[in-house]
Design a protein around this motif. Structure first.
Motif, PDB file in Angstrom:
ATOM      1  N   ALA A 451      36.789 -20.666  49.556  1.00 21.15           N
ATOM      2  CA  ALA A 451      37.383 -19.843  50.600  1.00 21.15           C
ATOM      3  C   ALA A 451      38.894 -19.919  50.506  1.00 21.15           C
ATOM      4  N   SER A 462      43.091 -16.753  59.311  1.00 17.80           N
ATOM      5  CA  SER A 462      41.665 -17.070  59.391  1.00 17.80           C
ATOM      6  C   SER A 462      41.077 -17.191  57.993  1.00 17.80           C
ATOM      7  N   GLN A 464      38.533 -17.003  54.750  1.00 14.25           N
ATOM      8  CA  GLN A 464      37.616 -15.997  54.236  1.00 14.25           C
ATOM      9  C   GLN A 464      36.960 -16.530  52.971  1.00 14.25           C
TER      10      GLN A 464
END
Length: 603
Positions: A451, A462, A464
Motif C-alpha cells: 500500500a 489516506s 491505498q
C-alpha cells in the motif's frame, strides 16, 4: 577458440544515468606489474602551457587537428607502456593551416568509463598501464578544441605453465572437460569489484589455462586451481581468486562490455597432452564504479557491519557481539532491521541496550557512529523505520501502527492514519511524496498487500492498496529505487526462513509486478527453482546499471552448499520492466563476507 579481438556485444543497452561502489580503494598491490610506479591519478586532466607564453585563444582559429588520429597500442601490463606524441595543427578561418606548439594548448585524456585514462602532458600521452580501452585526447587553446582517440588492447599472461610445450597440443571440447560453476553465465559485475573467486569442476585435472577475452584485452592465466576455500570440494574443483591488478586487466579493460571466460585443462594421459576445454561463459562489467559502503545487519555480530565491495574485510560498526558497542552507560546488546538515509548521513534501527527502542545515529567515518536519538518513545520492542529524503523526519512502524517523529530529537510529530489497515516495512519515496508499506504487522507476516500513503508538506493522506498478493502469498519489504520509478519487494508465503520468497519489481505507477527470475534462480551457472529465501531487496545508487542487493540462503559455487543467509547483488536493466521482461541478471556474492556470517538487509 574465439579471437581475442572479437567484438563481444554488451549484455544490455546501457542506461544514461550517473555513476554507482567506490573507485577501487585497495588493499592490494598498485595497478602495475613488475614493481612499477602505481596506477596514477583518476583525474583525466593534465598539465599544459609550460613555457612559450602560455595558453590563449588563437586569432582566427576555426579548428584544431591532432595527429596521429586513431592510434592503436598494444599493452602488456608493464609499468613502461608505449607513449603517443601528438602534434597539433590549427585550421584558420581563411583556409590556411599553422602548427601549434604543445605548450600553447590545454591537454586532457578521458574515457567514458571509470577506468583511469592515463596522463598527457605537452602532447605526450602515457597510457594507464593495466587496462585496455579507448581514450579520447583533447587539446584546446581555451576557445577551440580538437580531439583524437587512442585504442589500446591489453595482452598479458599471469602465471607460467610447468611446460609451455604441453599447451601446444590439440583442443578437445568433448568428453571429460572442466565445468564452470561460479560466476554464472551473463553475470554483470561492478567495474570496481574484485577478489572474485572463479570456480570450476576440475574433473581431476591439475593444470589449467583460463582465458578471459574481450574487445579490449586478452588475459591468459596459468594455474593449478588450488585454493583453500575449494580444497574440500567434492567432486574436485579448481579455483582462482582475482586480485586488483588482474581485475583491472579483465574488467577495467572492458568496462561497459562483456568478456568470454573459458577454462582449459591439461590432460597428460595422451601424447602429446590434450587440452580439454569446457563450455565458456560471458561476464560483463559496468562502466561506472559503484560508490560508497554497504551497511548490513549481521545476526552473527548482533548488529550493523560496514564494508566496501572492493575491500577484503568489513568492520563492526555498531554491534552487540563479541563485545557490545558502548556509549557511556549504554551498552549495545543487539541492533537489527536498520535503515540508512538516502544520502548516507543517518542510520536508524531497533536497538537492545540499557535504553531499548528505536535509535537514530549520525553516520561517521570512523566506527562507532554518533548516537543522535536514544530510544524513541513507544518503540520498546522490535519494529521498522524509514527516513525522509530531506533527513528531517523518521516514520516508525511498531505493532501495526506507524507515526512520524523528528529525526534530530525523536519528538512525536504526527500519526499515519491507516484506517482498518496495519503497517510494517515502510519506505519513504525519494521524491518525498509518498510512503509504501506492507499491510500487516511484524517481521514476516502472511497475506500482506503493498500500500501507499501520500505525503504533502508534513501532512499524510489516506492509504491505498496497490498490489494484493496471489492466494497463499504475501508481499513484503517494499523498497523504492533511488529514482522513485520502481519498487522492489519480496513475495513469498511469510514467516522466517521462507524458502519460497522471490524478488519482484513493479513500476511505482503500475498494477502488476515482474519476478527477478535471473537474480532469484540462476545459481552455480544453472537455472534452479530459486528456493533460497530471497528477501529484503535494497537498491544501490544507479549508474549505467541499477543494482539490487538482497539476502539469500543459496550455495556459493563449490565452496559452500546452501549455507547461511548472505548478501548477494544483481544488476538490473530497468528499461525491460516496461516491456514486461525480467530486468535482472544472475547475482554475485559480495566477497567481503565471512562464510559463516549470517547477513541481511544491505544498504
Amino acid at each position: 577458440m574465439t579471437s581475442a579481438r572479437h567484438s563481444f556485444g554488451s549484455l544490455l543497452a546501457l542506461l544514461s544515468l550517473s555513476a554507482v561502489i567506490g573507485g577501487a580503494c585497495s588493499e592490494d598491490q598498485n595497478l602495475v606489474r613488475d614493481d612499477g610506479t602505481g596506477a596514477g591519478s583518476a583525474s583525466t586532466s593534465s598539465g599544459s602551457g609550460a613555457g612559450g607564453g602560455g595558453v590563449g585563444c588563437i586569432e582566427n582559429l576555426a579548428s584544431i587537428s591532432l595527429t596521429p588520429g586513431g592510434s592503436m597500442l598494444t599493452l602488456d601490463g608493464s609499468s613502461s607502456p608505449p607513449t603517443v606524441t601528438f602534434e597539433a595543427t590549427g585550421n584558420l578561418a581563411d583556409g590556411q593551416t599553422i602548427p601549434i606548439a604543445a605548450s600553447k594548448l590545454i591537454w586532457a585524456a578521458t574515457r567514458d568509463d571509470d577506468t583511469p585514462p592515463g596522463t598527457i602532458a605537452a602532447g605526450v600521452y602515457t597510457p594507464f598501464p593495466s587496462a585496455g580501452g579507448v581514450v579520447t585526447v583533447t587539446a584546446s587553446d581555451g576557445c577551440v578544441t580538437g580531439s583524437a582517440t587512442v585504442d589500446m588492447f591489453l595482452q598479458v599472461e599471469i602465471g607460467q605453465p610447468d611446460d609451455p610445450g604441453d599447451w601446444t597440443g590439440p583442443v578437445d571440447t568433448t568428453g571429460s572437460v572442466p565445468t564452470i560453476v561460479y560466476p554464472s553465465h551473463e553475470t554483470v559485475f561492478p567495474r570496481n569489484i574484485y577478489r572474485t573467486l572463479f570456480q570450476w569442476r576440475s574433473q581431476g585435472y591439475t593444470e589449467f589455462r583460463l582465458l578471459y577475452e574481450g574487445p579490449q584485452s586478452s588475459v591468459t592465466v596459468y594455474t593449478d586451481g588450488t585454493h583453500g576455500l575449494c580444497a574440500a570440494a567434492n567432486p574436485a574443483a579448481g579455483c582462482w581468486e582475482v586480485d586488483e591488478l588482474a581485475w583491472s586487466f579483465i574488467a577495467g579493460s572492458n568496462a561497459g562490455e562483456s568478456a568470454t571466460w573459458t577454462v582449459q585443462a591439461l590432460d597428460p594421459s595422451t601424447d602429446p597432452p590434450t587440452i580439454r576445454e569446457g563450455a565458456p561463459i560471458d561476464i560483463a562489467f559496468s562502466k561506472q564504479d559503484v560508490e560508497g559502503a554497504i551497511f548490513y545487519w549481521s545476526t552473527t555480530s548482533a548488529g550493523i557491519r560496514r564494508g566496501r565491495i572492493s575491500q577484503q574485510t568489513p568492520e563492526d560498526y555498531v554491534v552487540g557481539k563479541p563485545v557490545g558497542t558502548t556509549y557511556g552507560s549504554e551498552e549495545i546488546g543487539c541492533v537489527a532491521c536498520h535503515v540508512v538515509s538516502r544520502n548516507g548521513t543517518y542510520l536508524a534501527a531497533p536497538t537492545a541496550a540499557t535504553t531499548k527502542g528505536l535509535w537514530v545515529w549520525t553516520v561517521t567515518q570512523d566506527a562507532p557512529p554518533a548516537p543522535l536519538v536514544i530510544g524513541v518513545e513507544d518503540t520498546g520492542g522490535h519494529g521498522f523505520a524509514t527516513i525522509s529524503p530531506d533527513d528531517q523526519h523518521v516514520v516508525a512502524a511498531w505493532k501495526g501502527a506507524m507515526w512520524m517523529v523528528a529525526l534530530q530529537t525523536g519528538a512525536y510529530e504526527a500519526a499515519l492514519n491507516l484506517g482498518m489497515l496495519e503497517g510494517t516495512h515502510p519506505d519513504w519515496s525519494p521524491a518525498n511524496d509518498e510512503l509504501v508499506f506492507a499491510t500487516a504487522e511484524g517481521d514476516a507476516p502472511g497475506d500482506a498487500s503493498l500500500a501507499r500513503i501520500p505525503y504533502t508538506n508534513g501532512q499524510w493522506g489516506s492509504p491505498q492498496i496497490f498490489l494484493a498478493p496471489p492466494m497463499g502469498k504475501t508481499n513484503l519489504f517494499p523498497m523504492f529505487s533511488p529514482t522513485a520509478e520502481w519498487i522492489a519487494f519480496s513475495q513469498g508465503k511469510g514467516g522466517h526462513g521462507d524458502r519460497e520468497a522471490q524478488l519482484h519489481v513493479i513500476g511505482s505507477a503500475a498494477s502488476s509486478s515482474i519476478e527477478l527470475t535471473n537474480a532469484n534462480r540462476v545459481t552455480s551457472n544453472q537455472m534452479t527453482d530459486g528456493q533460497y529465501q530471497n528477501s529484503q531487496p535494497t537498491w544501490a545508487p544507479p549508474g549505467d546499471y541499477h543494482w539490487i542487493a538482497f539476502n539469500t540462503k543459496r550455495e556459493y559455487g563449490v565452496v559452500q552448499e546452501d549455507g547461511t543467509q548472505q548478501i548477494w547483488v544483481a544488476a538490473v536493466d530497468t528499461s525491460k520492466v516496461a516491456l514486461g521482461q525480467d530486468p535482472s541478471f544472475p547475482a554475485f556474492r559480495v566477497p567481503f563476507q565471512g562464510l559463516e556470517e549470517n547477513n541481511h538487509r544491505a544498504y
